[in-house]
Design an enzyme around this catalytic site. Structure first.
Site, PDB file in Angstrom:
ATOM      1  N   ARG A  71      29.558  13.911  55.268  1.00 24.30           N
ATOM      2  CA  ARG A  71      30.501  14.931  54.796  1.00 24.30           C
ATOM      3  C   ARG A  71      30.909  14.704  53.347  1.00 24.30           C
ATOM      4  NH1 ARG A  71      34.126  14.017  59.656  1.00 24.30           N
ATOM      5  NH2 ARG A  71      32.439  12.625  60.257  1.00 24.30           N
ATOM      6  N   GLU A 108      36.043   3.224  61.961  1.00 25.33           N
ATOM      7  CA  GLU A 108      37.129   3.391  62.934  1.00 25.33           C
ATOM      8  C   GLU A 108      36.531   3.499  64.345  1.00 25.33           C
ATOM      9  OE1 GLU A 108      39.397   6.956  62.307  1.00 25.33           O
ATOM     10  OE2 GLU A 108      41.014   6.282  63.613  1.00 25.33           O
TER      11      GLU A 108
END
Ligand code: AMP
Length: 183
Positions: A71, A108
């Site tokens: 992204r 994460e």
């Protein structure tokens, strides 16, 4: 109706945060995934976001933009084009042809590796690192490592979104760390 007065109305800024969709437990339980696709689907909102990020990158004095897969490519390419700067993709392992340098990092929600092509960053380049979101900072840190192996300097980190609770900017250790939307 007075058209002259009407045309001087200030144009309204779009509330970008309100367009971000939070998806609970994606892609793993416990992750509050920030979905940027509503912004990509709204040309005016996207243009405003790129304007704001480009202004920050310009101020940093960067002469090259590195976007982080995937992204970070979306925003990085648009910013680079807007500022007439070269764009360099930092890709996941095994995607770039030719000789590369590689750095591993924890996400994460998992483990990853990032690569840059040899020669894609020149010694003493001032590099803007661009990604969609700052969480723990591990991805951007890996990019910084690759840039420094190639002899470049980080001009700053530029994110569309920052997750404040994860305090990723602390591990980045750079005075120029910018984000447009904070959650
Ligand atoms: P980190 O390395 O922890 O800062 O993670 C940043 C990278 O992981 C970015 O490339 C994001 O696209 C992705 N990411 C991490 N957490 C999220 C989240 N909650 N929502 C959307 N993308 C995320």
């Amino acid at each position: 109706m007075n058209l002259a007065v009407q045309s001087f109305k200030p144009s309204r800024m779009i509330d970008l945060e309100s367009l971000i969709r939070t998806v609970p437990d994606f892609p793993k339980p416990g992750i509050q995934f920030k979905d940027i696709t509503p912004i990509l689907a709204d040309p005016k909102a996207y243009s405003q976001l790129i304007d704001q990020m480009s202004a920050q990158v310009k101020l940093s004095g960067a002469n090259v933009v590195v976007g982080l897969e995937s992204r970070g490519f979306v925003f990085g390419v648009s910013i680079a084009e807007r500022l007439a700067l070269p764009f360099v993709p930092a890709r996941k392992a095994g995607k770039l042809p030719g000789d590369t340098v590689k750095a591993d990092y924890s996400l994460e929600y998992g483990k990853q590796s990032l690569e840059l092509q040899l020669g894609s960053i020149k010694p003493n380049d001032k590099v803007a690192i661009v990604d969609d979101l700052l969480a723990t900072g591990g991805t951007a840190q890996a990019a910084e490592k690759l840039i420094s192996i190639l002899g470049g300097n980080v001009a700053g980190y530029f994110f569309a979104i920052e997750l404040l609770d994860l305090n990723g900017r602390q591990v980045l250790n750079h005075s120029v760390t910018e984000s447009i939307m904070k959650f």
